[in-house]
Design an enzyme around this catalytic site. Structure first.
Site, PDB file in Angstrom:
ATOM      1  N   ASN A   1       0.492  -4.895  -7.423  1.00  0.00           N
ATOM      2  CA  ASN A   1       1.904  -4.068  -7.599  1.00  0.00           C
ATOM      3  C   ASN A   1       2.584  -4.835  -8.385  1.00  0.00           C
ATOM      4  OD1 ASN A   1       1.490  -1.646  -6.232  1.00  0.00           O
ATOM      5  ND2 ASN A   1       2.075  -2.491  -4.308  1.00  0.00           N
ATOM      6  N   SER A   2       2.566  -6.281  -8.206  1.00  0.00           N
ATOM      7  CA  SER A   2       3.450  -7.282  -9.162  1.00  0.00           C
ATOM      8  C   SER A   2       2.524  -7.399 -10.427  1.00  0.00           C
ATOM      9  CB  SER A   2       3.377  -8.504  -8.276  1.00  0.00           C
ATOM     10  OG  SER A   2       4.167  -8.499  -7.369  1.00  0.00           O
TER      11      SER A   2
ATOM     12  N   HIS B   1       1.930 -14.128  -7.023  1.00  0.00           N
ATOM     13  CA  HIS B   1       0.794 -14.342  -6.275  1.00  0.00           C
ATOM     14  C   HIS B   1      -0.424 -13.542  -6.696  1.00  0.00           C
ATOM     15  CE1 HIS B   1       2.585 -10.747  -4.762  1.00  0.00           C
ATOM     16  NE2 HIS B   1       1.566 -10.418  -3.804  1.00  0.00           N
TER      17      HIS B   1
ATOM     18  N   ALA C   1      13.695  -8.468  -2.706  1.00  0.00           N
ATOM     19  CA  ALA C   1      14.410  -8.225  -3.891  1.00  0.00           C
ATOM     20  C   ALA C   1      13.902  -7.316  -4.804  1.00  0.00           C
ATOM     21  CB  ALA C   1      13.832  -9.542  -4.689  1.00  0.00           C
TER      22      ALA C   1
ATOM     23  N   ALA D   1      -6.818 -12.168  -0.426  1.00  0.00           N
ATOM     24  CA  ALA D   1      -7.262 -10.704  -0.754  1.00  0.00           C
ATOM     25  C   ALA D   1      -7.906 -10.637  -1.955  1.00  0.00           C
ATOM     26  CB  ALA D   1      -6.027  -9.878  -0.366  1.00  0.00           C
ATOM     27  N   ASP D   2      -7.295  -9.626  -2.592  1.00  0.00           N
ATOM     28  CA  ASP D   2      -7.724  -9.204  -4.267  1.00  0.00           C
ATOM     29  C   ASP D   2      -7.043 -10.191  -5.297  1.00  0.00           C
ATOM     30  OD1 ASP D   2      -5.446  -8.115  -4.195  1.00  0.00           O
ATOM     31  OD2 ASP D   2      -5.741  -6.191  -4.677  1.00  0.00           O
TER      32      ASP D   2
ATOM     33  N   ASP E   1      -5.446   6.248   1.987  1.00  0.00           N
ATOM     34  CA  ASP E   1      -5.649   4.725   1.567  1.00  0.00           C
ATOM     35  C   ASP E   1      -6.949   4.246   1.750  1.00  0.00           C
ATOM     36  OD1 ASP E   1      -3.864   2.321   0.892  1.00  0.00           O
ATOM     37  OD2 ASP E   1      -5.295   1.624   2.382  1.00  0.00           O
TER      38      ASP E   1
ATOM     39  N   HIS F   1       0.818  -1.078   0.057  1.00  0.00           N
ATOM     40  CA  HIS F   1       0.025   0.070   0.096  1.00  0.00           C
ATOM     41  C   HIS F   1       0.896   1.192  -0.152  1.00  0.00           C
ATOM     42  CE1 HIS F   1      -4.134  -1.760   1.103  1.00  0.00           C
ATOM     43  NE2 HIS F   1      -3.254  -2.729   1.299  1.00  0.00           N
TER      44      HIS F   1
ATOM     45  N   GLN G   1      12.636  -6.228  -7.639  1.00  0.00           N
ATOM     46  CA  GLN G   1      11.787  -6.702  -8.340  1.00  0.00           C
ATOM     47  C   GLN G   1      11.567  -5.846  -9.673  1.00  0.00           C
ATOM     48  OE1 GLN G   1       8.189  -9.245  -7.248  1.00  0.00           O
ATOM     49  NE2 GLN G   1       6.857  -7.494  -8.090  1.00  0.00           N
TER      50      GLN G   1
END
Length: 476
Positions: free
Chosen positions: A371-372, A367, A350, A390-391, A122, A20, A352
């Site tokens: 963001n990923s 997952h 990491a 979660a989402d 948020d 977040h 990413q």
């Protein structure tokens, strides 16, 4: 109200969890970079989360911080100020505990000689809608989740669908449907009358009544769901501002590498390892900042990587002693020796963005955290989806079923995949003729274009700023 220099003052309030905080701080960076003369910024933070603002503040020393003590709570572990420090049973208690910042914020606001005209907070801070209403300022929701996921969350908390084998949302385009166990665990654990659950639910209802909404997505990715949200909220003050770019210091171009934390493996050694690999032939594996696999899942994943013969980078979240003792987070003994030369295991955080952007990465086992997904989209890398909670199941619906840039390889936080199936998926994911790869390349072009001047996300950021500096009489 404006500051002495004529800039409009806004308050930014990120929720203390890596997934977040990072995107909202990225947006803060973008606003401070492009609108310094029009906007002045104060960021609310608790003491132990202040280090997460270090890079932002080093790039933008004009940004002010409001450091407020974390509200005391006998129900939370001592010293916990970030969701990443907690196990899931504490999440709702943690969210409610942060509601204790209401009165300190009110006191700060009323004592400030030039208080903010708006608060950008948020989506887990729904109570700031009431805070803003009491003060007569505007509240804008920041969603670190995508527009489809937020549409489902809003419908879920507004309509309160009962427990059923399959929960459907006919009012949302394409009518998403999910097994009950794939609904948000915070919703599934809802108990009528429980104060933590009621606080969380009321927060989402307040979100829907807030003045505006900012979503980390872009029109070409989720236009139908952005239009749906505007219809549901009854106004057009919905801004898609993504994919948000990492903070980069002009004097230190390593910004994307230290996004979110420091690393146990030197960045140069990761890059050197990838440089020795062929283009688009490496699988990157990561499950984000929260998920820790049980040891059976770790073994199945390791065996799948070993059987596949593919090159890979595996980012493993460093488990706590409690998790290790509970049978989670252990890399199988001897695994790294058996894959030496073609596998790199990174324990802890990491880089990413840097990894996904390297020419060697051909696929991403994820997952399906939002963001990923966005980082993979920007890099043009197709995905192997393993949503857990979660989402993430909702996000998987978007990238697997609608956009078709991902393949689903497993589902669930406790499911142990078949290692042979995983091995086949890894091999196929780095094949040159994979259709998902071609679609991911086209989506990459759209993502890059969206943030350029004159295109959808850049125009939405400009519109957001125009609304913020407009007279307060425009709010409702």
């Amino acid at each position: 109200m404006t500051t002495g220099g004529g800039a409009t003052h806004i308050l930014i309030f990120p929720f203390p969890a890596q997934g977040h905080m990072i995107p909202l701080l990225d947006l803060t960076h973008q606003i401070a970079t492009n609108y310094a003369g029009r906007i002045s910024i104060t960021v609310v933070v608790t003491p132990k989360n202040l280090p997460h603002l270090h890079q932002l503040l080093s790039v933008h020393p004009s940004i002010q911080t409001l450091v407020l003590p974390f509200p005391s709570s006998s129900k939370l572990p001592t010293g916990a100020e970030n969701v990443n420090d907690l196990t899931p049973p504490f999440f709702l208690t943690f969210i409610r505990a942060l509601g204790g910042l209401y009165d300190p914020l009110i006191r700060w606001f009323r004592s400030h000689r030039s208080p903010p005209v708006a608060i950008l907070s948020d989506m887990f801070f729904g109570w700031t809608h009431r805070f803003a209403a009491e003060l007569g300022i505007r509240r804008i929701v920041f969603s670190p989740s995508g527009a489809l996921a937020l549409s489902v969350l809003y419908a879920m908390y507004r309509d309160a669908p009962p427990k059923s084998d399959v929960v459907s949302f006919p009012g949302i385009p394409n009518c998403p449907k999910y097994p009950w166990l794939q609904m948000s665990p915070m919703y599934r654990s809802y108990v009528d009358g429980d104060p933590d659950a009621e606080f969380h639910r009321n927060g989402f209802v307040d979100n829907m009544g807030s003045w505006g909404l900012v979503v980390n997505t872009f029109a070409e990715l989720e236009e139908v769901y952005l239009d749906h949200l505007k219809k549901e909220l009854g106004h057009d003050r919905v801004w898609a501002v993504g994919p948000l770019k990492p903070i980069v210091d002009d004097d230190d171009q390593t910004g994307p590498t230290n996004r979110g934390g420091s690393f146990s493996v030197p960045v140069d050694s990761i890059v050197s390892w990838l440089d020795r690999c062929d283009d688009r032939k490496v699988v990157y594996v990561s499950f984000g900042s929260v998920a820790v696999l049980c040891n059976d899942q770790m073994e199945a994943l390791a065996l799948g990587l070993e059987k596949s013969g593919v090159h890979f980078v595996w980012a493993v979240k460093e488990p706590t002693k409690e998790l290790l003792d509970g049978g989670c987070g252990r890399v199988p003994p001897g695994f790294e020796d058996r894959v030496v030369g073609r596998g790199l295991v990174i324990r802890g955080w990491a880089p990413q963005v840097l990894i996904l952007g390297h020419r060697a990465i051909g696929a991403f086992l994820t997952h399906c955290g939002w963001n990923s997904i966005l980082e993979s989209t920007v890099a043009g890398v197709s995905m192997l989806a393993w949503p857990m909670q979660a989402d993430q199941f909702i996000n998987a619906t978007l990238v697997v079923d609608h956009l078709k840039v991902a393949t689903r390889v497993c589902e669930g936080v406790q499911v142990v995949p078949n290692s042979d199936d995983l091995a086949r998926a890894f091999i196929e994911s780095v094949s040159d003729d994979r259709a998902e790869r071609q679609r991911a390349a086209r989506l990459h072009e759209a993502a890059v274009r969206a943030t350029k001047d004159g295109f959808s996300s850049a125009k939405d950021v400009e519109s957001l700023i125009d609304h913020l500096v407009a007279p307060e009489t425009t709010s409702k």
